[in-house]
Write an enzyme that holds these catalytic residues in place. Sequence first.
Site, PDB file in Angstrom:
ATOM      1  N   LYS A 197       0.839  -1.204   0.000  1.00  0.00           N
ATOM      2  CA  LYS A 197       0.000   0.000   0.000  1.00  0.00           C
ATOM      3  C   LYS A 197       0.876   1.257   0.000  1.00  0.00           C
ATOM      4  CE  LYS A 197      -1.615   2.282   3.441  1.00  0.00           C
ATOM      5  NZ  LYS A 197      -2.262   2.766   4.679  1.00  0.00           N
ATOM      6  N   ASP A 215      -6.468   0.944   0.931  1.00  0.00           N
ATOM      7  CA  ASP A 215      -6.573   1.193   2.370  1.00  0.00           C
ATOM      8  C   ASP A 215      -7.958   0.748   2.829  1.00  0.00           C
ATOM      9  OD1 ASP A 215      -8.303   3.098   1.404  1.00  0.00           O
ATOM     10  OD2 ASP A 215      -7.275   4.819   2.307  1.00  0.00           O
TER      11      ASP A 215
END
Length: 326
Positions: A197, A215
């Site tokens: 991420k 997320d």
Amino acid sequence: MPETPAKPAAKKTATSKAPARKTAAKKAPAAKTTAAKTTAAKKTTAAKKTTTAKKTTAKKTAPAKKAAPARKRESRAAMVRRAHEINRELGELYPYAHPELDFTNPFELLVATVLSAQTTDLRVNQTTPRLFAACPTPEDMAAIPPEQLEELIRPTGFFRAKARSLIGLSTALRDRFDGEVPGRLEDLVTLPGVGRKTANVVLGNAFGVPGITVDTHFGRLARRFGWTSAQDAEKVEADVAAIFPESEWTMLSHRVVFHGRRVCHSRKPACGACPIAALCPSYGEGETDPEKAKKLLKYELGGQPGQRLKPPADYPGRPAPPLAAS
């Protein structure tokens, strides 16, 4: 001499009647026991009926749970068409979508993204000005005493673990990458505290390399939109990447995250104020009354400050206040 046979006969008669009395006497208690059992059985049956009746009444009076809206089955081709339409609608709704972390170079974005774990981008943006003033380069951050770094990043929470990651990644950048943030995912994920991420955030926004940032907001909306059913972030990333071309990945991530933070909240989505409600198979999970839903909108859509202290020039909302004014 008188005859005597009659006496023995009388004795026999008396003797023969005696057992009959004993038998009768024995049967009497049995009859009482049977009667008692019958009475007990009736009471038990009555009690069961009463209990059952109470349970039935309780079930009838208990409030019915709100059922989640049923999703219509659709072909993959239809889902993909709907996904692209959602992306277009979000693009019109948020033409100013951007990463909501303040940064001026790849190193600042990398550090800010690591700090954003388990806190808000707003809190990070309020914390990093002092941090970057003290540690503008990887060399500076690798050399700072851990206690001093912890104090600088304390407002973001989990500051001890984050300080270890920041010192570790800064040391790695200094020793292995000549003090520069690498522009490849396979290199970024080798740095302490950096996963896919974080790597995709840095690649997409500091290097222009397309990436999908999964997320909590992105994962939640991808499932609500029916793009994936996966909970694992990498599986979500793979499922969504198969729907959209690479050229859309970075901006798609910003648009979806923007919508998740402003409209499609985790606990109470503002369904009644959602511009893409007609395209969403999960419509009805949140507030559907338009006036009530409008009050749930956040940031610029709700007339509140944004998350960046220095937002882009085209951002229609107000800048966030600095830490001292919060």
